[in-house]
Enzyme design. Structure first.
Site, short mmCIF file in Angstrom:
data_model
loop_
_atom_site.label_atom_id
_atom_site.label_comp_id
_atom_site.label_asym_id
_atom_site.label_seq_id
_atom_site.Cartn_x
_atom_site.Cartn_y
_atom_site.Cartn_z
N GLU A 1 2.82 -7.87 -1.50
CA GLU A 1 2.85 -6.41 -1.71
C GLU A 1 1.65 -5.98 -2.53
OE1 GLU A 1 4.66 -4.43 0.44
OE2 GLU A 1 6.32 -5.66 -0.25
N HIS A 2 1.02 -4.90 -2.12
CA HIS A 2 -0.18 -4.35 -2.77
C HIS A 2 -1.33 -5.35 -2.76
CE1 HIS A 2 1.63 -0.58 -4.13
NE2 HIS A 2 2.72 -1.27 -4.38
N SER B 1 8.86 2.00 8.07
CA SER B 1 7.75 2.41 8.94
C SER B 1 8.18 2.97 10.29
CB SER B 1 6.74 1.29 9.15
OG SER B 1 5.51 1.87 9.55
N ASP C 1 1.46 -1.99 9.21
CA ASP C 1 2.64 -1.49 9.92
C ASP C 1 2.46 -1.58 11.43
OD1 ASP C 1 3.55 -0.97 7.41
OD2 ASP C 1 3.50 1.21 7.59
#
Length: 394
Positions: free
Chosen positions: A34-35, A129, A175
């Site tokens: 994540e990130h 998403s 995504d």
């Protein structure tokens, strides 16, 4: 809702006896990483069994008509193929409109109008998403109906262009890539800069992936997200005074620790530490899943959440309450927040025969702490966007 029901709805709404083809594009979860995407690192998404269905027919004029069973109050949204400009009044239909426009701009021949019905079962506001799912299911049906020669990586890139250039959201490619390239019972280790990817098998056997929605709308607007990006960029600039690197994702944990003294700001140091160590976790996750070591993968999920909580500081009360409650339960291999943070969802790997107790126990703790319920979804890992056989619905 099955394919017959969707077909009946299509024929009723668009006043036709024609039998449409049916397409599906999944939503996605990010299992770990994540990130990391904008820091030159890897992400580790998987397509899930919740997603968007689309049914279509070609018209003999230039009219495009869109209808969503999720927003029946909006009714049919119409536009002409000659004017695909973004219109705020067209709401959700700007996503398929944008996909048609971008494909045409890239030389793909879409010369007639269409009637398209959409139905999505992705939980609203959960951060799984739905917009990319709409884009990619639209791409799949256009590919089939108009015999377009377009590979899925390119389609994912065009879907990202819809978000960036048409909708105006500065999102990455994860995504669309996960939704377009998903593979049943596999996650994808993806480098978002180079688009190099590898599939990792996920043999859940006696376990299931549970998605838990905090039901707190994500409040990560531009400010906090942009602040984290800036902090990482400042940390990178400090390290570049001695290191010839282009991103934090190029560093190993050991290299980071050796040169971390170059980062002058303590907050920036924490942000950079997360970016580097989280990227290492994604690569270890691939190795562990290839060895079938689901237990070790669960521990990497736990470590990811702690890093997002303590170093990146993007979890918040609701997500931390939820994940802490999950960690207390029997039969849990691992859990973490997924997505940008500040609300949205957590994911957990849970023994199948304990799911009932797990949901009840976790929700009681969560409700007592925050004052409202969480929502639980059991997801399987799905193929990417595709045409469905008649009678097959996920």
């Amino acid at each position: 809702m099955n394919t017959n029901e969707l077909t009946n709805q299509f024929q009723s709404i668009f006043h036709t006896t024609e039998i449409p083809l049916i397409f599906f594009a999944p939503g996605r979860i990010n299992l770990i990483g994540e990130h990391t995407d904008y820091n030159g690192g890897h992400v580790f998404p998987a397509a899930i069994s919740f997603g968007t269905y689309a049914l279509a027919r070609i018209r003999d004029d230039q009219k495009l008509r869109f209808y969503s069973l999720n927003f029946p109050e909006i009714n049919i949204i119409e536009c002409e193929l000659t004017d695909l400009s973004y219109q705020e009044i067209h709401s959700w239909a700007n996503y398929p409109k944008g996909m048609i426009k971008i494909l045409r701009e890239h030389g793909h021949a879409i010369m007639t109008g269409m009637d398209i019905l959409f139905y999505g079962n992705i939980p609203n506001g959960a951060g799984l998403s739905s917009s990319a799912s709409i884009e990619m299911v639209t791409g799949a049906l256009l590919e089939e109906y108009y015999h377009l020669d377009i590979n899925r990586v390119t389609m994912a890139q065009l879907g990202q262009k819809v978000e960036n250039d048409y909708i105006g959201v500065n999102s990455g490619i994860m995504d669309q890539f996960a939704i377009g390239m998903g593979k049943k019972d596999h996650a994808i280790l993806l480098n978002c800069q180079t688009l190099e990817y590898r599939y990792a098998p996920i043999h859940l056997d006696n376990h299931a992936i549970i998605i838990i929605n905090t039901n707190k709308q994500r409040t990560l607007a531009g400010s906090s997200y942009n602040e984290r990006r800036r902090q990482c960029e400042e940390a990178l600039a400090d390290m570049q005074t001695e290191l010839s690197i282009n991103s934090l994702g190029e560093l190993s944990n050991e290299q980071f620790q050796r040169y971390q003294h170059l980062i002058t700001d303590n907050i920036n140091l924490k942000r950079a530490k997360h970016a580097v160590f989280e990227n290492s976790r994604t690569k270890e996750a691939l190795d562990q899943l290839q060895q079938g070591n689901l237990e070790r993968f669960g521990k990497l999920m736990n470590a990811s959440h702690l890093s997002l909580q303590q170093d990146y500081e993007v979890t918040g009360r609701e997500l931390d309450t939820l994940v802490d409650a999950i960690w207390e339960q029997d039969g849990v291999l691992g859990a973490r927040m997924t997505g940008a943070g500040f609300g949205g969802c957590a994911i957990a790997i849970v023994e199948k025969d304990r799911i009932g107790d797990f949901k009840g126990n976790v929700n009681n703790i969560y409700r007592n702490a925050v004052g409202y319920d969480a929502t639980f979804y059991t997801a399987s890992i799905s193929d990417g966007a595709k045409q469905l056989e008649k009678g097959v619905i996920e």
